[in-house]
Design an enzyme around this catalytic site. Structure first.
Site, PDB file in Angstrom:
ATOM      1  N   ASP A 429      31.271  14.810  78.323  1.00 23.18           N
ATOM      2  CA  ASP A 429      31.173  15.575  79.552  1.00 23.18           C
ATOM      3  C   ASP A 429      30.067  14.985  80.421  1.00 23.18           C
ATOM      4  OD1 ASP A 429      28.787  16.464  78.466  1.00 23.18           O
ATOM      5  OD2 ASP A 429      29.532  18.473  77.993  1.00 23.18           O
ATOM      6  N   ASP A 472      34.122  19.974  83.314  1.00 22.47           N
ATOM      7  CA  ASP A 472      33.743  18.560  83.275  1.00 22.47           C
ATOM      8  C   ASP A 472      33.939  17.976  81.873  1.00 22.47           C
ATOM      9  OD1 ASP A 472      31.627  20.206  82.295  1.00 22.47           O
ATOM     10  OD2 ASP A 472      30.236  18.528  82.465  1.00 22.47           O
TER      11      ASP A 472
END
Length: 555
Positions: A429, A472
């Site tokens: 991420d 994300d």
């Protein structure tokens, strides 16, 4: 030649055709019914010469039809409308029909006949219903499907289970004249001016899986009456009804420009020359003997360019034998056929088309010709293809989503088990992504996520898969990775790629990533959830070690 067109009109057209004589613009006498109409409505010539008033008790929605006939006779303009009929066989079924009602003018410029061409559009409606159901399933999880809702040409209201409006699309605003915020919280019944249906019963039927179309009249904000075909369908998530869709189709403004029409010999030409579909006649040798003028509008060819040619000459080579076989079986059985295929237009572009064909035989039961009606379904095919694509891809990054990742993992796991291959997963991420979002806003945040996914894609192998799992968070599937060193090498490439300069919408950013790597070796019995859990543990270690790094799960 007159008999030829009479035979085509009577026996060769699968659409239902009715011709009415107009009596004082106030009543309408049956003058002609083709074979298809007789078979569909289950009648014979005993109604020829009778007026619509005399037989209207046999017709459903007779007052609605009678008013439409009068409107066309008085206005001297064509009118197109859709209607539904219920048939009771082993189980109830709804049929959908589109009717084009066209006035014929005599030499004095007065309407003395009406021609009604009734086309069965049940298959189109069923296809549209399936497509909309696919879209409704995807709306809950994918922003892309919102466009299918908000830009649909049919009006759509989202209702709660009590029939109160909670949302609607732009088309519903155009139909009703009300802004969505003006009707939210109100019962849909408040819009209905004339109705013979009880909304609660319709809602209960929809929740229980029974959906029907209804003809209703609503009064829009300007005070005008609008004829609507209305249907309520359940909004399902994991098999549970969480709301309802009310779908509205405006059939008021389907008026078309009128044309002078002639009698008898020109009846066939009236239908053919005003049709948007392609009409083709093919003789017993497979040669084209007639094409409608619509060939010019649809394909870009003049009609005489097709005369005398083999009826499959313009069709894609891979479809030609299949169409010939279907046509041959249709001639042998005497039954109509329907087939989808591709053919080229004058610009050498391939169009998706759908044909409905039927053989016509003479009194000796010899094939006289095939009547083939063809329409361009390219937009429908593209629509279906886009729906399928976005069901498996993330709307923002257009990378595979969780569903496609699961399918590819299942395939990789099968190879892992059968071929002694190694398998690895990388979860990663964006470091401090919340800070980026809070500082620069969601537009730049979305652009960072999109660029982040693109840089990962550029760093992995061609047969690897990177999928966006949400927010994300991304996951990489590395099949056939052989050893942990190869997985580490890919992680290093990703890290280097992220260290390259970032400039998003004029903003210079520093973006790094933390990665967790988990590997399954042959002889291990591993599940997807276990492998992801291991990679998550490694990701957590990478974040605790200062971020901008990768860690391996070591057991």
């Amino acid at each position: 030649m007159n008999n030829f067109f009479e035979e085509v009109l009577m026996d060769g057209i699968t659409d239902m055709i009715f011709v009415f004589k107009v009596i004082n613009k106030d009543d309408f006498q049956f003058q002609f019914i083709n074979k298809s109409a007789k078979e569909r409505i289950g009648t014979s010539k005993d109604i020829i010469g009778l007026s619509l008033k005399e037989v209207e008790k046999r017709l459903d929605k007779s007052e609605f039809l009678y008013e439409l006939f009068r409107k066309v006779a008085i206005s001297q303009t064509s009118f197109t409308y859709e209607d539904t009929y219920e048939i009771n066989e082993e189980r109830q079924k709804t049929l959908y029909f589109e009717t084009v009602l066209t006035p014929l003018l005599n030499k004095h410029g007065l309407v003395d006949r009406l021609v009604a061409v009734v086309r069965d559009i049940t298959k189109e409606k069923e296809t549209l219903s399936s497509v909309k159901e696919m879209a409704s399933n995807a709306i809950e999880n994918n922003d892309r499907f919102h466009s299918l809702f908000f830009h649909n040409t049919d009006g759509i209201f989202i209702l709660n289970n009590m029939g109160y409006i909670t949302d609607g699309n732009e088309a519903s605003e155009k139909i009703t004249g009300y802004k969505i915020e003006e009707v939210v919280g109100k019962s849909f019944n408040t819009l209905v001016e004339l109705q013979d249906i009880e909304l609660k019963r319709v809602i209960d039927d929809a929740i229980n899986g029974t959906t029907k179309s209804y003809n209703i009249i609503i009064k829009n904000k300007s005070g005008d009456y609008v004829n609507i075909i209305y249907k309520i369908v359940p909004l399902l998530v994991d098999g549970v009804v969480i709301g309802l869709y009310g779908i509205l189709k405006d059939v008021t403004d389907l008026m078309k420009n009128s044309e002078k029409l002639e009698e008898s010999e020109n009846r066939f030409r009236i239908i053919a020359e005003n049709a948007n579909d392609l009409i083709t006649l093919v003789n017993k040798d497979g040669k084209i003997i007639y094409v409608s003028p619509s060939y010019k509008n649809v394909l870009g060819y003049q009609s005489n360019e097709f005369l005398g040619k083999d009826f499959v000459h313009n069709i894609h080579p891979t479809d030609q034998e299949r169409i010939k076989d279907v046509a041959k079986k249709s001639i042998q059985s005497g039954e109509a056929f329907t087939i989808e295929f591709k053919q080229k237009n004058a610009n050498e572009e391939m169009l998706w088309c759908e044909s409905i064909g039927k053989p016509v035989f003479n009194h000796k039961n010899e094939l006289q010709h095939l009547v083939i009606l063809t329409r361009d379904i390219t937009l429908r095919k593209e629509y279906e293809s886009k729906l399928k694509y976005f069901a498996y891809h993330d709307a923002l990054t257009e990378l595979p989503n969780r569903i496609l990742f699961n399918k590819r993992f299942a395939s990789a796991k099968k190879q892992f088990s059968n071929k002694n291959n190694s398998l690895a997963i990388v979860i990663l991420d964006i470091d401090h992504f919340k800070v980026i979002n809070d500082t620069y806003g969601h537009d730049i945040g979305d652009a960072v996520i999109k660029e982040f996914g693109a840089r990962i894609q550029q760093s992995i192998r061609s047969h690897d898969t990177v999928a966006r799992m949400g927010g994300d968070e991304f996951v990489i599937l590395l099949p056939n990775i052989q050893n942990i060193e190869n997985a580490v090498e890919i992680a290093k490439r990703i890290k280097i790629k992220m260290q390259q300069p970032w400039k998003i919408k004029g903003q210079k950013l520093t973006v790094t990533t933390s990665m967790g790597i988990a590997m399954a070796k042959f002889s291990q019995k591993i599940t997807k959830s276990e492998l992801i859990k291991n990679a998550d543990i490694a990701l957590y270690e990478a974040k605790n070690s200062g971020r901008d790094n990768y860690k391996l799960y070591i057991k």
